[in-house]
Each structure stands twice: as C-alpha cells, then as structure tokens.
Design an enzyme around this catalytic site. Structure first.
Site, PDB file in Angstrom:
ATOM      1  N   LYS A  50     -21.065 -11.233 -38.768  1.00 14.00           N
ATOM      2  CA  LYS A  50     -21.091 -10.309 -39.902  1.00 14.00           C
ATOM      3  C   LYS A  50     -20.831  -8.918 -39.337  1.00 14.00           C
ATOM      4  O   LYS A  50     -21.732  -8.254 -38.830  1.00 14.00           O
ATOM      5  CB  LYS A  50     -22.448 -10.357 -40.603  1.00 14.00           C
ATOM      6  CG  LYS A  50     -22.421  -9.961 -42.099  1.00 14.00           C
ATOM      7  CD  LYS A  50     -22.009  -8.541 -42.385  1.00 14.00           C
ATOM      8  CE  LYS A  50     -23.130  -7.565 -42.118  1.00 14.00           C
ATOM      9  NZ  LYS A  50     -22.723  -6.148 -42.516  1.00 14.00           N
TER      10      LYS A  50
ATOM     11  N   GLU B 276     -30.289  -4.795 -29.896  1.00 16.23           N
ATOM     12  CA  GLU B 276     -29.934  -3.550 -29.197  1.00 16.23           C
ATOM     13  C   GLU B 276     -29.912  -2.489 -30.280  1.00 16.23           C
ATOM     14  O   GLU B 276     -29.018  -2.477 -31.125  1.00 16.23           O
ATOM     15  CB  GLU B 276     -28.591  -3.682 -28.485  1.00 16.23           C
ATOM     16  CG  GLU B 276     -28.350  -2.577 -27.454  1.00 16.23           C
ATOM     17  CD  GLU B 276     -27.644  -1.373 -28.030  1.00 16.23           C
ATOM     18  OE1 GLU B 276     -28.349  -0.419 -28.468  1.00 16.23           O
ATOM     19  OE2 GLU B 276     -26.404  -1.371 -28.039  1.00 16.23           O
TER      20      GLU B 276
ATOM     21  N   GLU C 104     -32.378   9.737 -33.421  1.00 16.06           N
ATOM     22  CA  GLU C 104     -30.985   9.444 -33.113  1.00 16.06           C
ATOM     23  C   GLU C 104     -30.093  10.020 -34.219  1.00 16.06           C
ATOM     24  O   GLU C 104     -30.202   9.627 -35.379  1.00 16.06           O
ATOM     25  CB  GLU C 104     -30.766   7.936 -32.989  1.00 16.06           C
ATOM     26  CG  GLU C 104     -29.387   7.575 -32.485  1.00 16.06           C
ATOM     27  CD  GLU C 104     -29.223   6.085 -32.244  1.00 16.06           C
ATOM     28  OE1 GLU C 104     -28.497   5.722 -31.307  1.00 16.06           O
ATOM     29  OE2 GLU C 104     -29.816   5.285 -32.992  1.00 16.06           O
TER      30      GLU C 104
ATOM     31  N   CYS D  64     -24.386   4.457 -29.003  1.00 19.91           N
ATOM     32  CA  CYS D  64     -25.823   4.194 -28.965  1.00 19.91           C
ATOM     33  C   CYS D  64     -26.490   4.814 -27.746  1.00 19.91           C
ATOM     34  O   CYS D  64     -27.643   5.244 -27.809  1.00 19.91           O
ATOM     35  CB  CYS D  64     -26.092   2.693 -29.031  1.00 19.91           C
ATOM     36  SG  CYS D  64     -25.228   1.739 -27.775  1.00 19.91           S
TER      37      CYS D  64
END
Length: 497
Positions: free
Chosen positions: A189, A265, A400, A300
């Site tokens: 997906k 992750e 983040e 990331c």
C-alpha cells in the site's frame, strides 16, 4: 543531458497506470471510486487513481494467500528466485526514464535527483537482496550423538507493506525486495500522495517472470486501505515507514487482529554535533546543508538539529547561510537545473509553514528563509529555512517538521552536546564531527541512535542496517538482517537413537 523541454515533451507521452494491481493484472476498485493524483509543482491533476478499500485489500491478500499455498514463489529453487529479481532490476533500469518522470510529476522531486540518486539506490537494493537469497543459512547445533538438531529459516507468508511518499520507489523496495527474497508474498500500500511509480513497479515484477499473486498493490488512503491491511487476519507481518502516530495505530491494529509482527520505521529528529576541533569547517557545513535541504527536507533522518560548539558557532552560521544560497535553486522539477522541488502537497506546505511560524512565536531567531517563494505559480514550495538561538524546549527542536527547516543550538561542553542530542523522543540517526578519534568513540557509545555517522552524514551502502531507537521504530531496513526479519526459525530435532 535532456533539457526541460525534452522532459516536458516526454511527460506528455506517459501512459499512466491507474488501477490496483492484483493477481497479475490492473483492476478497478471494487467500489468504483478514485482519488486525484496531483502534481505539487503546479497543482494540476495528473491522474485519477483507483481508490482501494477493505474489499480490495481482501482480494489482494486472497491472491497472495493462493500464491503462498501453491508455493509458486517460495517453492522455486533459490537461484530461480534470484534470476527473477535480477530481471526485475534489469527492467527497472530499462524503464528508468519513465519511472523518473512518474516520480517527479507525482512527488515533485527534481528529475536529476530521481535519476542520479533514487533509481541507482533502487537497483542496488533489488540486486543486493537477490544475491542474498542463496546466502540464507541455518545451523546444525552441537548435540548428543543420539540426535540431530537443525535450525531452519522459513518465509512467513503474506506480508503487508505500507510505504511513504518521500522516496516512493526506494522505500517500497527497501520493504518489497527483502520480503520477496525471503520467499514471501507481499501486498503493498504506497502513500496516496505519490503512488504512480510503485504502481508501475508491480507490473514490472510480473513482466520479469514473477508469478502473478506474489506482488500485489492496492492504492488508497491510510484509514481505509492501510487500516484494512493492518487488521487482516491472513497478513502475518506488517512493515511500515511513516509517522510515529500512525505507527502506534498499526501496533494497536495488530493486537486487535492476529498479533501479526509489526516492523516500524517512524521518523526522527536527528542531531549533528560539530566540535571545535573538526577537520574541515567547509566540508562540515556542506554536509549540514545537504543533510537538511536535500529532497526539500522530506527525509526521515534529516539532520534537523545542528548542535555547534560555541568556538565555531558564528562562523558556522555565516558559512551555512552562504552555502545554502548557492546550493538550492527552486524551480520546475523537470528542469535539470532545479535543485529544490516543492513539498509533496499543498497541505504539507501549509503544515510546514505553520511550524515555522510557531518557531518564531516561541522566540527562535529566523536567520534565513521562512517563506513559500517558488519559481512556479501554484507550487507547494517552502524556502530553505534556518533558525538560530534555538533551545531544547522549542517545538522546532522537538517535533519532526519534515521540510527544509533546521535549528542551530550552541553548546559549550561535549557532555552538554550529548545531553542535547539525546533529549528527544526519537533516535533514528546522529552525527559527530571531530578530529579526535577518542572523542568520536565516546560519542558513538553515548548517542542514542540506530545510525551514527562520524565526519559524514547520510553515507552508507546496503551493508548498513538502517533503523532507529526509541520512537523512531523497532526494525532495520537494508542489510541481511532485514531479509532475515521476514523469515521465522524452525527447530527440527531428529532422534537417532
């Protein structure tokens, strides 16, 4: 080298696959619904993609279960599976310009970045895991002579993969390649913000000789297709790269269903530490700039926290601003001269700009950027942005941002730097810059991060496990250990008495 006009002309000739890829063919969504795929550089609609939901996930998983049960993939000899994956890589290479165009139009990544960075890494990933297939070894343990004990590694079954939009092909292959290499079937997906290139990759696997049903793909939204995949009782493992908030939801879904394994992750807030005694200030500044502004900061492990020792702080800031102005040119991602593309969507642009405004309101000094200037009207651009005078309690140092935004914090002592670096919910990556080997070893031992770079940032190859500590996740991509994580051990005890 192709010009912008060449790429624009090539884009008009693209044949875009918009269906779900299930059992070796493209299909419409069972509910007949679709969603818009939008070019973030212009706001133009590229395609209407089939919107997969729970019924489509059911069909994709059923296709994978059928392929698993009749052993059409796991039953092949290891060398035969290796050959399929090598042909898969060859086809990806042959279709590199088509795939690069799809990714650039879809996600806004500059075309030269896709061709020069992403696609070579995609090829390395597929070929590396292909070569690992016949390197999976079990063990014969040292037992009494009356018995023989074997430890075997076997594939799991049907594995789900949910992948992000920042490196659509590469992040997908970091999951799909080891899943397939281990002998599993997969339902992918991709992120709904950038599904085009992955939708094409699924077909290329079958074109390479991969059996239908082994690699299925369902495009759609997380709360619909992603949740259904995570809850599905026939999915034995789920591998995810994305936000921490979604990762926590997926752990809950696994517990609500069949206690499937969940590999996460989930992002980071990576510190780079620059000591007064570093070798080369210009080299360090260059890597600091690239570590946050490459891919428009949508990385990331982006080095979004720069911890600079006070003795070099002012000169570091001056050179950082000067280098950033030279290195990043916003513009049309199809123009080879463009080095800074838009963010993936206008919604994400608004989120990043709001975080910049919050940084200002909290008292950080906006030393560079902060706006939405771009070369294209309607583009989701954000300027490379730098805050100075940032403190550890500010949101720009703790949350983040996932955009071209970084904050510099000055420190005095090495232990202060370590404390600042570790004062985070995340622990994906970190770096230290020093000319002292003893100091480097000390920092590596003390930093709470899954990847630590010394006098570099972002370096590595397929032998480097990638993943984090704390709320950055619980898994590792790349490396042989990634492949083994998609297997399960079986102990076989033979009585010879």
């Amino acid at each position: 080298m192709r010009s912008r006009d060449d790429w624009v002309a090539a884009a008009t000739q693209l044949s875009i696959r918009t269906g779900l890829y299930i059992d070796g063919r493209y299909q419409s969504a069972r509910a007949g619904e679709s969603f818009e795929c939008v070019n973030p550089a212009s706001g133009a609609v590229i395609a209407h993609m089939a919107r997969g939901q729970a019924a489509d996930i059911d069909a994709a998983v059923a296709s994978g279960v059928a392929a698993w049960k009749d052993r059409r993939w796991r039953g092949l000899a290891p060398r035969a599976r290796m050959e399929v994956l090598q042909r898969f890589a060859d086809l990806v290479q042959q279709h590199s310009q088509e795939l690069a165009l799809l990714e650039t139009l879809d996600m806004g990544k500059p075309i030269n970045d896709v061709l020069g960075i992403d696609l070579p890494e995609v090829l390395k990933t597929i070929r590396y895991f292909a070569e690992c297939i016949d390197k999976i070894e079990g063990a014969v343990t040292h037992t009494d002579a009356s018995a023989l004990h074997l430890i075997l590694h076997e594939p799991l079954g049907v594995v789900g993969a949910i992948t992000p939009w920042n490196y659509p092909m590469l992040m997908a292959m970091w999951k799909v390649a080891p899943i397939l290499a281990a002998g599993n079937c997969v339902v992918l997906k991709p992120a709904e913000q950038a599904p085009l290139s992955c939708t094409r990759l699924a077909q290329l696997f079958v074109d390479a000789g991969g059996p239908p049903g082994v690699f299925n793909l369902v495009n759609g939204f997380g709360p619909e297709a992603g949740k259904a995949l995570a809850l599905h009782p026939d999915v034995v493992k789920l591998s995810f790269t994305g936000s921490t908030a979604v990762g926590k939801l997926l752990l809950g879904y696994a517990g609500q269903s069949n206690m499937k394994r969940v590999a996460l992750e989930t992002g980071g807030k990576s510190p780079q530490i620059f000591l007064n005694d570093l070798y080369d200030l210009d080299a360090a500044v260059d890597r600091a700039v690239g570590g946050i502004y490459d891919n428009a900061g949508q990385v990331c492990n982006a080095g979004s926290r720069l911890l600079v020792q006070r003795g070099i702080h002012d000169e570091f800031v001056r050179r950082f601003i000067a280098r950033s102005a030279l290195a990043y040119r916003a513009g049309d991602p199809l123009d080879p001269a463009t080095t800074l593309g838009p963010l993936v969507s206008h919604a994400h642009q608004r989120n990043v700009l709001a975080r910049i405004a919050r940084g200002i309101s909290e008292g950080a000094h906006l030393a560079m950027g902060g706006g939405s200037a771009g070369a294209l009207p309607g583009g989701a651009f954000v300027e490379p942005t730098l805050f100075t005078g940032a403190t550890a309690n500010m949101s720009i140092c703790r949350e983040e941002v996932f955009g071209p935004v970084t904050a510099i914090t000055a420190f005095d002592t090495e232990e202060e730097a370590i404390a600042l670096a570790n004062d985070s919910d995340y622990g994906l990556a970190a770096a230290v810059w020093t000319s002292d080997l003893k100091k480097a070893h000390h920092f590596v031992a003390q930093l709470e991060a899954g990847v630590v770079w010394v006098n570099c940032f972002g370096d590595g190859d397929m032998t480097q496990p990638f993943g984090g500590f704390k709320q950055s996740g619980n898994s590792r991509d790349k490396h042989m250990m990634s492949l083994l994580s998609y297997t399960q051990s079986k102990s076989a005890w033979f009585s010879l008495a």
